[in-house]
Structure formats: structure tokens, C-alpha cells
Design an enzyme around this catalytic site. Structure first.
Site, PDB file in Angstrom:
ATOM      1  N   LYS A 216     -14.491  -2.970   7.516  1.00 38.61           N
ATOM      2  CA  LYS A 216     -14.094  -1.650   8.024  1.00 38.61           C
ATOM      3  C   LYS A 216     -15.312  -0.786   8.335  1.00 38.61           C
ATOM      4  O   LYS A 216     -15.183   0.376   8.685  1.00 38.61           O
ATOM      5  CB  LYS A 216     -13.212  -0.938   6.991  1.00 38.61           C
ATOM      6  CG  LYS A 216     -11.873  -1.645   6.754  1.00 38.61           C
ATOM      7  CD  LYS A 216     -11.042  -0.874   5.764  1.00 38.61           C
ATOM      8  CE  LYS A 216      -9.892  -1.676   5.216  1.00 38.61           C
ATOM      9  NZ  LYS A 216      -8.802  -1.884   6.152  1.00 38.61           N
TER      10      LYS A 216
ATOM     11  N   GLN B  68     -11.675   3.469   3.008  1.00 39.62           N
ATOM     12  CA  GLN B  68     -11.615   4.298   4.224  1.00 39.62           C
ATOM     13  C   GLN B  68     -12.694   5.372   4.268  1.00 39.62           C
ATOM     14  O   GLN B  68     -12.823   6.059   5.277  1.00 39.62           O
ATOM     15  CB  GLN B  68     -10.226   4.955   4.348  1.00 39.62           C
ATOM     16  CG  GLN B  68      -9.097   3.960   4.574  1.00 39.62           C
ATOM     17  CD  GLN B  68      -9.189   3.210   5.906  1.00 39.62           C
ATOM     18  OE1 GLN B  68      -9.852   3.649   6.836  1.00 39.62           O
ATOM     19  NE2 GLN B  68      -8.535   2.069   5.991  1.00 39.62           N
TER      20      GLN B  68
ATOM     21  N   CYS C  59       0.646  -0.845   4.685  1.00 36.95           N
ATOM     22  CA  CYS C  59       0.459  -1.274   3.282  1.00 36.95           C
ATOM     23  C   CYS C  59       0.531  -0.089   2.330  1.00 36.95           C
ATOM     24  O   CYS C  59      -0.252   0.002   1.368  1.00 36.95           O
ATOM     25  CB  CYS C  59      -0.859  -2.019   3.092  1.00 36.95           C
ATOM     26  SG  CYS C  59      -0.907  -3.567   3.967  1.00 36.95           S
TER      27      CYS C  59
ATOM     28  N   HIS D 172      -2.964   2.606  -1.127  1.00 31.20           N
ATOM     29  CA  HIS D 172      -2.735   1.339  -0.427  1.00 31.20           C
ATOM     30  C   HIS D 172      -2.208   0.329  -1.450  1.00 31.20           C
ATOM     31  O   HIS D 172      -2.554   0.400  -2.638  1.00 31.20           O
ATOM     32  CB  HIS D 172      -4.084   0.889   0.142  1.00 31.20           C
ATOM     33  CG  HIS D 172      -4.056  -0.323   1.015  1.00 31.20           C
ATOM     34  ND1 HIS D 172      -3.981  -1.601   0.512  1.00 31.20           N
ATOM     35  CD2 HIS D 172      -4.120  -0.455   2.365  1.00 31.20           C
ATOM     36  CE1 HIS D 172      -4.006  -2.464   1.520  1.00 31.20           C
ATOM     37  NE2 HIS D 172      -4.085  -1.799   2.649  1.00 31.20           N
TER      38      HIS D 172
ATOM     39  N   ASP E 242     -11.220   4.100  -4.572  1.00 29.23           N
ATOM     40  CA  ASP E 242     -11.010   3.153  -3.481  1.00 29.23           C
ATOM     41  C   ASP E 242     -11.646   3.785  -2.240  1.00 29.23           C
ATOM     42  O   ASP E 242     -11.089   4.707  -1.651  1.00 29.23           O
ATOM     43  CB  ASP E 242      -9.503   2.918  -3.285  1.00 29.23           C
ATOM     44  CG  ASP E 242      -9.213   2.052  -2.055  1.00 29.23           C
ATOM     45  OD1 ASP E 242     -10.147   1.795  -1.268  1.00 29.23           O
ATOM     46  OD2 ASP E 242      -8.043   1.666  -1.881  1.00 29.23           O
TER      47      ASP E 242
HETATM   48  N1  PMP Z   1      -7.532   0.385   0.289  1.00 25.24           N
HETATM   49  C1  PMP Z   1      -7.434   1.096   1.412  1.00 25.24           C
HETATM   50  C2  PMP Z   1      -7.408   2.590   1.337  1.00 25.24           C
HETATM   51  C3  PMP Z   1      -7.387   0.442   2.643  1.00 25.24           C
HETATM   52  O1  PMP Z   1      -7.278   1.146   3.767  1.00 25.24           O
HETATM   53  C4  PMP Z   1      -7.414  -0.979   2.684  1.00 25.24           C
HETATM   54  C5  PMP Z   1      -7.320  -1.744   3.991  1.00 25.24           C
HETATM   55  N2  PMP Z   1      -6.397  -1.236   4.891  1.00 25.24           N
HETATM   56  C6  PMP Z   1      -7.530  -1.662   1.474  1.00 25.24           C
HETATM   57  C7  PMP Z   1      -7.593  -0.958   0.299  1.00 25.24           C
HETATM   58  C8  PMP Z   1      -7.610  -3.162   1.434  1.00 25.24           C
HETATM   59  O2  PMP Z   1      -8.768  -3.591   2.072  1.00 25.24           O
HETATM   60  P1  PMP Z   1      -9.009  -5.139   2.399  1.00 25.24           P
HETATM   61  O3  PMP Z   1      -7.791  -5.624   3.106  1.00 25.24           O
HETATM   62  O4  PMP Z   1     -10.221  -5.102   3.272  1.00 25.24           O
HETATM   63  O5  PMP Z   1      -9.267  -5.815   1.110  1.00 25.24           O
END
Ligand code: PMP
Length: 405
Positions: free
Chosen positions: A225, A202, A363, A122, A199
């Protein structure tokens, strides 16, 4: 017995209709809905308990401080951290990774050092590392993936060398649902003396996470999430790193003593929590974790794995469907394209049927480039996702196919 009716009853929003149709919410990878118990805890604090934490001698301040620190204990217990002090509350994964990129970078990184990431990250696990590389004259190395969306671990291992300072890898891809073999990656990186950030944005909502078993050095995740309020999340870090690292933000609460000549810093975890934290969301995060544990992490994982299999099976029957990401270890989300139909058009038509999916690059633009596509349609799942939700999605996608052909 997975009592899905009871689980769904706890989410008021699932009773909403969209354009007069029952809401089919398949955008859980972006954010999950909140159960009544989490909504209640937020309401209760604002109505009966609210006061700023840590600094007060008065009753309400002490009540909120206790609730906040209890939430930290809940997070620490949930991920099996060695100590509560290894849990730093942040606004989410993005803030956690930016904190790490700054504090780790300033403490340990020099010109020509390297950070290793993967093609499926991401942007939150790419851009902070690029910014660090630009600041310090370092190099970002990127591990490749296979066409089925699995990580090429041999390629990742070939990138590790004496200049590698940190490996940063997603536990589960937010686009493809690929589950990466993080335990194996951590063990390999450690054999070179290299620490690893996972990270877990998910994976935390879907899997039992044990940071000591994984032996990861850092882990980042977002509360929103995993059924918790927006503005909650955490960075887990082994105390040996966190103690050495310079702070990220300066301000109140992170200090021991301030004079105009010199400031000394507070102990962990407060050294990394400058200013008034979103203590109410943190308490909501603790309640959301209790909610998930009441269902049982193993039961959640089993239910959602079944939903993933069912989705692939049912969608796979529609002519022209192409899955993006067909890894053997697959969890929580399914991405696809329908013939030459633009993902945005598919998403728009599904929306009119009350079906919420996410479309676009999610993203993860470098991952889109890797597949030569501009985006996908992504259905992503939660504790309340039913096979009926998937049936509605499949019917909807088939309708899109007929409309667009
Ligand atoms: N890493 C991953 C794998 C994600 O899916 C996301 C959110 N889609 C993020 C980082 C960023 O998370 P946040 O917008 O809650 O900071």
C-alpha cells in the site's frame, strides 16, 4: 513545488489504457502502483544478486543479506524506531497482526482478559483478536463511533479496566478515511498501563510516522500500500515486549540451538522471522520508502489532503451523493453512495470509463452494519493522484446518476 508530472512519469502502469480510455486509478487503499525504481531493484536482484540470506558464506548470499538488513535499517529510520531489532518483516499488516495476536496472547493473556478494538477496524484487526478470545475464553470489547465516522474516544476510554490487555486501533479507517487521535489514545491507555497496537496500513503511505513520538507499543503495516512489492510489510514492537513474547512460527533462522529435547530461540528480530523471508520484497520496501522520502512525507500529505478536500467538494455537488465518513480529520480515501444505486453498479459503470474504484464492504462488515448499508463506493488516493483524476470520477458518477435515474 509538488512535481506531479515527474512523479507520474515514474509509474509505467499509469500509461495503460482500460477499454481504450486512460487509466484513472483510484484504488490505492487496496494497493498502490509501483515506481520504476522499485521495479528496477527487484529485477536487479533476480538478474544479478539472488541467493538465500543469512545462511551462506558465499558472495551473493552476503550481498542479499546486507541488502535485507539495510532495508530493515531504512524502515527503522523511517518510523523512528529505537533500534532495527524492533522491526520484524512480515508479508503485510494481516500477518503482523496475526503474529501479535498469537505471541502477545500466548505470553500475556488469560481467561476473562479483554482486548479493546473499535467499530471501524478492518477484518485484519478484528478476526485475529476474536480467534485469541475464543482460544483463551477472553472478551472482545468494541469502542463505538459517531454518525460522522469519528471514534467515540470517551466510550473507548470507558472500556479500559484492569482486565484490558491490549488496545488495537486503526490510525486511518480504510473505508472512511477517518484519522484517529492515536497519540491521545495511547497516552490514555498507558495511564492504565495498557499497551496499544496501531494498525498503520492506511497511514504509513500518507503520513510521517514516528513510533517514539506516538509511543505506540506495536504498529503493523503493508508494503504494497506504500509503493513497495507485494509480500512486504512489518510489525514494529518495543523491544521490551518482543523480548518477552513467545515466537509465532517455528523453523529455520528463528532458533539459537535445536535439540530434540529443547530449542532455544534467536535474538530479535530473527526470533519472529522463521523460514526464508521475502527478502527481495523487503529490499523493494526499503527502496519505496526512499522514493517517498525523496518526494517528502510532508509534501505527500499536503498533496493528498488537498485531493481529499477537492473530491469531497466536487462530488458533494452531485445530487443524491451521501458520504460515509465526514470526520474533521480525514485523509486518503472518500466513501460514498449515490441515491439508491447499488455501489457495485456504480463501480461497474465507472470501470467502463477506465476509472478504478473499490466497491463493497472493504473488509469492514461490522462498520457497514453500524451504518445499515451493504457497502460503499470508495475512491482512494496516492502520490500520483491528480485533480484531473477526480474530475473524471465526478463526471463518471454524474453519468451514473443520469443513467440510473
Ligand atoms: N488494516 C487496514 C486498515 C487495511 O486497510 C488493510 C488492507 N485493506 C489491512 C489491515 C490488511 O492489509 P493486508 O491485506 O495488506 O495484510
Amino acid at each position: 513545488m509538488y512535481d506531479i508530472a515527474n512523479i507520474r512519469n515514474q509509474f509505467p502502469i499509469l500509461n495503460e489504457t482500460v477499454y481504450g480510455k486512460p487509466l484513472v486509478y483510484l484504488d490505492n487503499g487496496a494497493t498502490t502502483q509501483k515506481p520504476q525504481c522499485v521495479l528496477d531493484v527487484i529485477n536487479d536482484i533476480y538478474m544479478h544478486k539472488n541467493a538465500n540470506i543469512h545462511r551462506g558464506v558465499h558472495h551473493l548470499s552476503n550481498v542479499c543479506t546486507d541488502l535485507f538488513e539495510q532495508a530493515r535499517k531504512t524502515v527503522a529510520r523511517h518510523i523512528n524506531a529505537l533500534s532495527d531489532a524492533e522491526v520484524i518483516f512480515t508479508r503485510g499488516t494481516t500477518e503482523a497482526i496475526n503474529l501479535l495476536a498469537f505471541s502477545f496472547g500466548e505470553t500475556y493473556c488469560r481467561k476473562d482478559d479483554e482486548i479493546v478494538i473499535t467499530t471501524m477496524e478492518h477484518h485484519a484487526n478484528i478476526v485475529p483478536w476474536q480467534m485469541l478470545c475464543e482460544r483463551k475464553g477472553m472478551k472482545l470489547r468494541v469502542a463505538e463511533i459517531f454518525d460522522n465516522g469519528e471514534l467515540n474516544t470517551e466510550h473507548l476510554y470507558s472500556l479500559l479496566n484492569e482486565r484490558t490487555k491490549l488496545v488495537c486501533v486503526a490510525h486511518i479507517s480504510n473505508v472512511m478515511g477517518t484519522v484517529n487521535p492515536v497519540k491521545q489514545i495511547i497516552s490514555k491507555a498507558h495511564s492504565y498501563g495498557i499497551p496499544v497496537l496501531v494498525d498503520a496500513a492506511q497511514s504509513m503511505p500518507h503520513k510521517t510516522i514516528d513510533v517514539q513520538d506516538l509511543d505506540c507499543d506495536f504498529m503493523a503495516f503493508s508494503g504494497h500500500k506504500m509503493y513497495a512489492p507485494n509480500g512486504s510489510g512489518a510489525l514494529y514492537g518495543k523491544a521490551k515486549w518482543l523480548n518477552e513474547m513467545v515466537p509465532y512460527h517455528g523453523g529455520g533462522e528463528m532458533i539459537d540451538k535445536v535439540t530434540f529435547e529443547k530449542t532455544t530461540y534467536n535474538q530479535l528480530p530473527f526470533k519472529f522471522e522463521a523460514g526464508t523471508p521475502d527478502y527481495i520484497s523487503a529490499v523493494g520496501l526499503g527502496r519505496a520508502i526512499d522514493f517517498m522520502e525523496e518526494i517528502g512525507m510532508a509534501a505527500i500529505e499536503e498533496h493528498e489532503d488537498e485531493i481529499v478536500k477537492y473530491t469531497i467538494n466536487q462530488l458533494g455537488g452531485i445530487p443524491g451523493i451521501r458520504f460515509i465518513g465526514e470526520a474533521k480529520e480525514h485523509s486518503s480515501a472518500v466513501s460514498f453512495l449515490l441515491g439508491n444505486v447499488h455501489p457495485y453498479d456504480t463501480g461497474m459503470i465507472l470501470d467502463k470509463m477506465g476509472i478504478a474504484v473499490r466497491t463493497g464492504h472493504h473488509c469492514a462488515q461490522p462498520l457497514m452494519d453500524r451504518f445499515g448499508i451493504s457497502g460503499t463506493v470508495r475512491a482512494s488516493f496516492g502520490v500520483y493522484t491528480t485533480k484531473e483524476d477526480i474530475d473524471a470520477l465526478v463526471k463518471g458518477v454524474d453519468r451514473v446518476r443520469m443513467m440510473m435515474s
